[in-house]
Design a protein around this motif. Sequence first.
Motif, PDB file in Angstrom:
ATOM      1  N   ARG A  64     -21.520  25.421 -37.195  1.00 60.41           N
ATOM      2  CA  ARG A  64     -22.893  25.831 -36.903  1.00 60.41           C
ATOM      3  C   ARG A  64     -22.889  27.014 -35.952  1.00 60.41           C
ATOM      4  O   ARG A  64     -22.039  27.134 -35.076  1.00 60.41           O
ATOM      5  N   LYS A  65     -23.874  27.892 -36.131  1.00 59.74           N
ATOM      6  CA  LYS A  65     -24.045  29.007 -35.213  1.00 59.74           C
ATOM      7  C   LYS A  65     -24.483  28.478 -33.851  1.00 59.74           C
ATOM      8  O   LYS A  65     -25.134  27.441 -33.736  1.00 59.74           O
ATOM      9  N   CYS A  66     -24.126  29.187 -32.796  1.00 60.53           N
ATOM     10  CA  CYS A  66     -24.496  28.778 -31.446  1.00 60.53           C
ATOM     11  C   CYS A  66     -24.509  30.014 -30.553  1.00 60.53           C
ATOM     12  O   CYS A  66     -24.155  31.120 -30.974  1.00 60.53           O
ATOM     13  N   GLY A  98     -23.020  36.370 -36.901  1.00 60.83           N
ATOM     14  CA  GLY A  98     -24.375  35.850 -36.769  1.00 60.83           C
ATOM     15  C   GLY A  98     -24.580  34.858 -35.653  1.00 60.83           C
ATOM     16  O   GLY A  98     -25.516  34.050 -35.706  1.00 60.83           O
ATOM     17  N   PHE A  99     -23.745  34.901 -34.619  1.00 61.25           N
ATOM     18  CA  PHE A  99     -23.918  34.035 -33.463  1.00 61.25           C
ATOM     19  C   PHE A  99     -24.821  34.719 -32.438  1.00 61.25           C
ATOM     20  O   PHE A  99     -25.131  35.904 -32.546  1.00 61.25           O
ATOM     21  N   GLY A 100     -25.255  33.945 -31.431  1.00 59.42           N
ATOM     22  CA  GLY A 100     -26.026  34.503 -30.336  1.00 59.42           C
ATOM     23  C   GLY A 100     -25.130  34.809 -29.147  1.00 59.42           C
ATOM     24  O   GLY A 100     -23.994  34.330 -29.072  1.00 59.42           O
ATOM     25  N   ALA A 101     -25.655  35.594 -28.205  1.00 56.64           N
ATOM     26  CA  ALA A 101     -24.864  35.992 -27.036  1.00 56.64           C
ATOM     27  C   ALA A 101     -25.703  35.893 -25.767  1.00 56.64           C
ATOM     28  O   ALA A 101     -26.868  36.306 -25.743  1.00 56.64           O
ATOM     29  N   ALA A 102     -25.108  35.331 -24.717  1.00 55.57           N
ATOM     30  CA  ALA A 102     -25.712  35.284 -23.389  1.00 55.57           C
ATOM     31  C   ALA A 102     -24.720  35.906 -22.416  1.00 55.57           C
ATOM     32  O   ALA A 102     -23.641  35.349 -22.189  1.00 55.57           O
ATOM     33  N   GLU A 122     -31.822  40.907 -32.790  1.00 55.12           N
ATOM     34  CA  GLU A 122     -32.644  41.036 -33.990  1.00 55.12           C
ATOM     35  C   GLU A 122     -32.284  39.986 -35.038  1.00 55.12           C
ATOM     36  O   GLU A 122     -33.168  39.402 -35.685  1.00 55.12           O
ATOM     37  N   GLN A 123     -30.989  39.706 -35.166  1.00 54.40           N
ATOM     38  CA  GLN A 123     -30.572  38.775 -36.225  1.00 54.40           C
ATOM     39  C   GLN A 123     -30.396  37.342 -35.746  1.00 54.40           C
ATOM     40  O   GLN A 123     -30.459  36.405 -36.533  1.00 54.40           O
ATOM     41  N   SER A 124     -30.143  37.156 -34.443  1.00 52.88           N
ATOM     42  CA  SER A 124     -29.971  35.798 -33.931  1.00 52.88           C
ATOM     43  C   SER A 124     -30.639  35.682 -32.561  1.00 52.88           C
ATOM     44  O   SER A 124     -31.826  35.392 -32.476  1.00 52.88           O
ATOM     45  N   LYS A 125     -29.904  35.947 -31.498  1.00 56.03           N
ATOM     46  CA  LYS A 125     -30.487  35.889 -30.155  1.00 56.03           C
ATOM     47  C   LYS A 125     -29.509  36.473 -29.156  1.00 56.03           C
ATOM     48  O   LYS A 125     -28.323  36.137 -29.177  1.00 56.03           O
ATOM     49  N   ALA A 126     -29.992  37.333 -28.274  1.00 54.99           N
ATOM     50  CA  ALA A 126     -29.191  37.862 -27.170  1.00 54.99           C
ATOM     51  C   ALA A 126     -30.008  37.756 -25.890  1.00 54.99           C
ATOM     52  O   ALA A 126     -31.204  38.064 -25.885  1.00 54.99           O
ATOM     53  N   VAL A 127     -29.368  37.313 -24.836  1.00 56.76           N
ATOM     54  CA  VAL A 127     -30.017  37.231 -23.526  1.00 56.76           C
ATOM     55  C   VAL A 127     -29.103  37.905 -22.504  1.00 56.76           C
ATOM     56  O   VAL A 127     -27.914  37.589 -22.434  1.00 56.76           O
ATOM     57  N   ASP A 278     -32.739  27.731 -35.553  1.00 58.20           N
ATOM     58  CA  ASP A 278     -32.375  28.185 -36.895  1.00 58.20           C
ATOM     59  C   ASP A 278     -33.019  29.518 -37.210  1.00 58.20           C
ATOM     60  O   ASP A 278     -32.424  30.385 -37.843  1.00 58.20           O
ATOM     61  N   LYS A 279     -34.255  29.691 -36.779  1.00 60.61           N
ATOM     62  CA  LYS A 279     -34.928  30.979 -36.931  1.00 60.61           C
ATOM     63  C   LYS A 279     -35.420  31.407 -35.575  1.00 60.61           C
ATOM     64  O   LYS A 279     -36.406  30.893 -35.060  1.00 60.61           O
ATOM     65  N   TYR A 280     -34.705  32.326 -34.975  1.00 63.19           N
ATOM     66  CA  TYR A 280     -35.034  32.774 -33.623  1.00 63.19           C
ATOM     67  C   TYR A 280     -36.168  33.786 -33.672  1.00 63.19           C
ATOM     68  O   TYR A 280     -36.094  34.780 -34.368  1.00 63.19           O
TER      69      TYR A 280
END
Length: 286
Positions: A64-66, A98-102, A122-127, A278-280
Amino acid sequence: MHFTEAKGILSNKNGMNIYRGCTHGCIYCDSRSLCYNMSHAFEDIEVKINAPELLEKALRSKRRKCMIGTGSMSDPYLPAEKELKLTKKCLEIIEKHGFGAAVLTKSDLILRDIDLLASINEQSKAVVQMTMTTFDDKLCSIIEPGVCTSGRRYEVLMEMKKQNIPTVVWLTPFLPYINDTFENLNGLLEYCAEAGVRGIICFGIGLTLRDGNREYFYAALDRHFPGLSDRYRREFGNAYMIDSANHQSLMRKLDEFCHKYGILQNNECFDYLSELPDKYEQMSFF
């Protein structure tokens, strides 16, 4: 600086530290503590040269993406990153899969990768998380001598806002008799309001001191604030938690500010940083 071939890169909570050690020179740095069992000089940066390859392998194996975090123990944008580009390579891998980044940093070098972070967001999530301690830039340069000032970090936050990349600010630590004032907190909160930060992390007005970082901190006080280390020894002894006398009043001010602007605090921030729906859907900023 020296290089090592690491055996793994992600922790159980999907955090990574590409570098170990630091050259920012922050006088309060907890990462200097002996309990972390660093086998080399703190300023002799250990570089996990195979970090991108390890991350590629790790992400391929995940079902799973995380969110993938970096910066908890060592800044991912140390000066060495300008040439090595290991953090950038890892962000590219995160984007590809397609993962997110913090990302947590004190450095304006992160602006080099702002387009990449915007693409991840844009495609997942970045903080982007930014630590800020001291509104007065002259004082900031004493407390955190090897990295850009809070004024410059505010400019970084504003650039992230323009790109619709959410931000979280760590307001910590506050050093008793140095920056634990209403004037300092008010200045930092003004930055946060202007930048439209999503969250603020601050568990108290004070700092922690352990064997290793305590000695470094006191030596810095002797250089820049003569007599203050003696006052610390008298008032706090060898205590781990060093609380400011202004703790309650400043925390009340912070709580009121966050409530007014609808800003996440502390554990709410950690939940937000770890969540990858699932949809950010990107947040709109005030």
